[in-house]
Design an enzyme around this catalytic site. Structure first.
Site, PDB file in Angstrom:
ATOM      1  N   ASN A  91      -5.746  36.318  18.205  1.00  0.00           N
ATOM      2  CA  ASN A  91      -4.915  37.403  18.966  1.00  0.00           C
ATOM      3  C   ASN A  91      -6.083  38.342  19.377  1.00  0.00           C
ATOM      4  O   ASN A  91      -7.365  38.189  19.468  1.00  0.00           O
ATOM      5  CB  ASN A  91      -4.264  38.169  17.954  1.00  0.00           C
ATOM      6  CG  ASN A  91      -4.780  38.334  16.784  1.00  0.00           C
ATOM      7  OD1 ASN A  91      -5.515  39.230  16.547  1.00  0.00           O
ATOM      8  ND2 ASN A  91      -4.461  37.811  15.417  1.00  0.00           N
ATOM      9  N   ARG A  92      -5.653  39.432  19.862  1.00  0.00           N
ATOM     10  CA  ARG A  92      -6.432  40.408  20.590  1.00  0.00           C
ATOM     11  C   ARG A  92      -7.289  41.449  19.558  1.00  0.00           C
ATOM     12  O   ARG A  92      -8.016  42.453  20.202  1.00  0.00           O
ATOM     13  CB  ARG A  92      -5.776  41.361  21.723  1.00  0.00           C
ATOM     14  CG  ARG A  92      -5.228  40.250  22.758  1.00  0.00           C
ATOM     15  CD  ARG A  92      -4.436  41.047  23.767  1.00  0.00           C
ATOM     16  NE  ARG A  92      -3.827  40.083  24.659  1.00  0.00           N
ATOM     17  CZ  ARG A  92      -4.471  39.868  25.872  1.00  0.00           C
ATOM     18  NH1 ARG A  92      -5.539  40.159  26.248  1.00  0.00           N
ATOM     19  NH2 ARG A  92      -3.736  39.183  26.894  1.00  0.00           N
TER      20      ARG A  92
END
Length: 404
Positions: A205-206
């Site tokens: 994920n970011r």
């Protein structure tokens, strides 16, 4: 102009204190440098005087009519000792006052921050550990040394944290001037986990870890002992935190469950992957000419916060995070009940929102039904506001999370 005393002890890392001094003076702080006699064997008095634009004294006899051994400590708003040697930690712990710096430490009524630097064996020696524990029990801040290259060919824990990290930590202490987490053990998770698909690819994920690292800095500044569990974060380690590095959600779970045992506060700011591939290919998955890739079967990862919520004992505060793309408050309230969290921090996220940014907009929900919406703030300010809520929970904690 905030008044800072910079104590410098005799160690090879004394040269780094010049950079720390520059950071203080260029940000508008008045700095009085108090080096030990052995520190002057590494960096001379003219250097300290030129960089601080103030005279330098090392003995109680210098300018005796001004009673410097009392005046300097009383006037300071913060004392930072960097590098702090095993010798100064021992003297401070036992109240020895045989030069100007040790006298200043005994008379200072402001926060005192020690940034140790020494060989690993010295740091890990039971005598040093006992001295550090004594100082911390009295409210002094002894930050953990960094791991890295020492003198000669030695490498290990004992390296002075980078001056910028010490400076940032000192600013937090000056701004907070609160010691409401002194004696507490805080566990913070940060970053995003990565679940391997094959030897070169992963699902992730970011999350950058910036909010988690800000929480670690805030807890340190308020006097806590901090264990920071970092999942794939490339940020500089907060000075003073004990940093554990993990990669996958299962690694994050194992490290957090172990660290949380006996901790006073657990803040789950990391973004663990909800799913992982059912199988991991032993070799890189190749494209086929004109063919569709094989489907990837996902399985659900463990819910770490829920596991901690079910296991937490009386008095422990659990803070969960809810990063949502829609229906944030509704989903967060459901999560708070399911995870038995005392607080849950809610934000709406997306490709250009929150992740990797320096500012955040959140709502802090309490298990008691309370809610505070915070307008956009720096992540450091958000962290302090979160711990304001945590302190309220600690003051009124009777055990357990929301009743279900």
């Amino acid at each position: 102009m905030p008044e800072v005393v910079l104590g410098v002890c005799g160690g090879i890392a004394a040269y780094k204190a010049c950079e720390l001094l520059r950071l203080f003076t260029e940000s508008g702080h008045g700095v009085r440098v108090v080096p030990t006699a052995s520190a002057l064997r590494f960096v001379g008095e003219p250097t300290w005087a030129a960089l601080s634009n103030r005279p330098v004294a090392t003995e109680v006899w210098d300018d005796a009519h001004e009673v410097p051994h009392v005046r300097i400590g009383r006037a300071a708003e913060l004392v930072v000792v960097a590098p702090a040697t095993a010798d100064i930690l021992a003297k401070a712990a036992h109240g020895i006052a045989d030069d100007l710096l040790t006298n200043t430490l005994l008379t200072a009524t402001c926060p005192v921050v020690y940034a140790p630097a020494m060989h690993t064996e010295m740091w890990e020696n039971p005598a040093t550990r006992a001295n550090v524990a004594t100082l911390r029990s009295r409210g002094a801040i002894v930050i953990e040394p960094a791991v890295g290259r020492l003198t000669g060919r030695d490498t290990g824990k004992g390296r002075l944290p980078e001056p910028a990290a010490i400076f940032e930590y000192a600013l937090r202490v000056l701004r907070a001037r609160r010691r409401d987490l002194a004696g507490r053990h805080v566990v913070v998770t940060a970053g995003g986990t990565r679940e391997p698909l094959d030897p070169v690819r992963f699902l992730g994920n970011r999350s950058s870890g910036k909010q988690g690292y800000a929480l670690a800095r805030a807890a340190l500044a308020r006097g806590a002992r901090v264990t920071l569990i970092a999942a794939n974060v490339t940020l500089p380690d907060p000075a003073g935190a004990d940093v554990l590095r993990v990669g996958t959600t299962e690694e994050l779970r194992k490290a957090t469950v172990e660290a949380a045992a006996g901790a006073d506060i657990v803040v789950m700011a990391a973004a663990p992957a909800d799913f992982r591939p059912a199988t991991v290919a032993e070799q890189k998955i190749k494209k086929t000419d004109g063919g569709a890739p094989d489907p990837i079967t996902l399985v659900t990862n463990p819910d770490i916060a829920a596991e901690l919520g079910a296991a937490k004992g009386p008095g422990q505060v659990l803070v969960a995070f809810a990063a949502e793309t829609h229906g944030a408050l509704e989903h967060a309230r459901q999560k708070m009940v399911r995870k038995r969290a005392d607080l849950i921090v809610v934000n709406e996220v997306g490709a250009d929102r929150v992740f990797g940014q320096d500012r955040n907009t959140v709502t802090v929900l309490g298990a008691d039904g309370s809610a505070e919406a915070l307008d956009e703030l720096s992540k450091d300010d958000v962290a302090d506001r979160i711990f304001d809520h945590v302190v309220v929970q600690l003051d009124g904690q009777v055990g357990g999370g929301p009743q279900v």
